[in-house]
Design an enzyme around this catalytic site. Structure first.
Site, PDB file in Angstrom:
ATOM      1  N   ASP A 295      -0.748  -3.495  10.924  1.00  0.00           N
ATOM      2  CA  ASP A 295      -2.136  -4.142  10.750  1.00  0.00           C
ATOM      3  C   ASP A 295      -3.421  -3.760  11.593  1.00  0.00           C
ATOM      4  O   ASP A 295      -2.794  -2.773  12.729  1.00  0.00           O
ATOM      5  CB  ASP A 295      -2.219  -5.973  11.240  1.00  0.00           C
ATOM      6  CG  ASP A 295      -3.394  -6.458  10.733  1.00  0.00           C
ATOM      7  OD1 ASP A 295      -3.443  -6.327   9.270  1.00  0.00           O
ATOM      8  OD2 ASP A 295      -4.296  -6.893  11.238  1.00  0.00           O
TER       9      ASP A 295
ATOM     10  N   ASN B  72       0.601  -0.947  -0.004  1.00  0.00           N
ATOM     11  CA  ASN B  72      -0.376   0.209  -0.273  1.00  0.00           C
ATOM     12  C   ASN B  72       0.724   1.506  -0.083  1.00  0.00           C
ATOM     13  O   ASN B  72       1.684   1.688   1.404  1.00  0.00           O
ATOM     14  CB  ASN B  72      -0.368   0.306   0.670  1.00  0.00           C
ATOM     15  CG  ASN B  72      -1.895   1.113   1.346  1.00  0.00           C
ATOM     16  OD1 ASN B  72      -1.675   2.284   0.954  1.00  0.00           O
ATOM     17  ND2 ASN B  72      -3.171   1.271   1.691  1.00  0.00           N
TER      18      ASN B  72
END
Length: 209
Positions: free
Chosen positions: A75, A16
Site C-alpha cells: 500500500d 496492477n
C-alpha cells in the site's frame, strides 16, 4: 520472532501490472515465483483502513486466505506537504473517475492534475515538497503477518514528464535528481524508491542470515 517465507511461491496482492513487475524484479534474486491476485482471479477487498499499514494488511490477509499461499501486499501513496499530507492513503481514489466523468476506472493524469490545481491555488511560491510512502505486508494463510515500511522524499513537478513507471511517477522528482521517476531507468528507480526502501527491510529480515 517474525515468521520467515519458506515457500518459493508468493501471491502479490495486486491487479496492477506495473506494481507486479516492480515487485517481481525486486524478489527475483531470491528465487521467489510471484503470482498476482489478478492472474489468480482473486477479488479485490475493500480497503477500509485509514493508514497504509491497515490497508496493506487487509489486502495481504485477503489474498493469503483466498489462495492458501503466503501473500505480499503493497500500500503506497503520495503525500504533499502543502496539502497536509494528502492524497496519502487516498492516492488511488483521487484517480477514480465518477460515473459522470466518463469511462469508469483510474485516470492518473486527472489525479496529478488535481494535486497541481490545489497547489496552484496557494500561489506561485507554494511548497512543492512531497514524499512517497510504501508499506509492505506479508500474510500467511494461518494468520501470521509481518510489516515493512519505506519512504522517499522529493518534489512535485509540473507538467508530467516521462513514460516509464506508473501512477504519480511522471510528477515526482526524487531528492538529488532533476528527472521524474517516470524518466528514470527502472533499475535506477528500484534502487532509490520508497518500495526499494521497504524491500531492503523485508529482505534483511526474511532472507538475511
Amino acid at each position: 520472532m517474525t515468521r520467515k517465507l519458506d515457500n518459493k511461491r508468493l501471491v502479490i496482492a495486486t491487479h496492477n501490472a506495473g506494481k507486479l513487475r516492480e515487485i517481481s524484479a525486486l524478489l527475483a534474486p531470491y528465487g521467489i515465483e510471484c503470482l498476482s491476485a489478478g492472474q489468480l482471479g482473486l477479488p479485490e477487498p475493500e480497503e477500509t483502513g485509514t493508514t497504509f499499514v491497515e490497508n496493506a494488511l487487509i489486502k495481504a490477509h485477503a489474498a493469503a486466505k483466498a489462495a492458501q499461499l503466503p501473500a505480499l501486499a503493497d500500500d503506497s501513496g503520495l503525500s504533499v506537504t502543502a496539502l497536509g499530507g494528502k492524497p496519502g492513503v487516498y492516492t488511488a481514489d483521487w484517480a477514480e473517475r465518477q460515473w459522470f466523468e466518463g469511462d469508469p476506472g483510474r485516470d492518473w493524469y486527472m489525479a496529478m492534475g488535481k494535486v497541481e490545481g490545489l497547489l496552484c491555488e496557494q500561489g506561485p511560491d507554494v511548497d512543492r515538497s512531497c514524499w512517497f510512502s510504501c508499506v509492505l505486508a506479508i500474510a500467511w494463510p494461518e494468520g501470521d503477518e509481518a510489516v515493512y515500511d519505506g519512504r522517499v522524499n522529493g518534489n512535485f513537478s509540473w507538467p508530467p514528464r516521462g513514460t516509464m513507471g506508473f501512477g504519480y511517477d511522471p510528477v515526482f522528482v526524487p531528492e538529488g535528481r532533476e528527472v521524474t521517476f517516470a524518466q528514470l531507468d527502472p533499475e535506477e528507480k528500484h534502487r532509490i524508491s520508497h518500495r526499494a526502501d521497504a524491500f531492503a527491510k523485508l529482505v534483511a529480515e526474511q532472507f538475511g542470515g
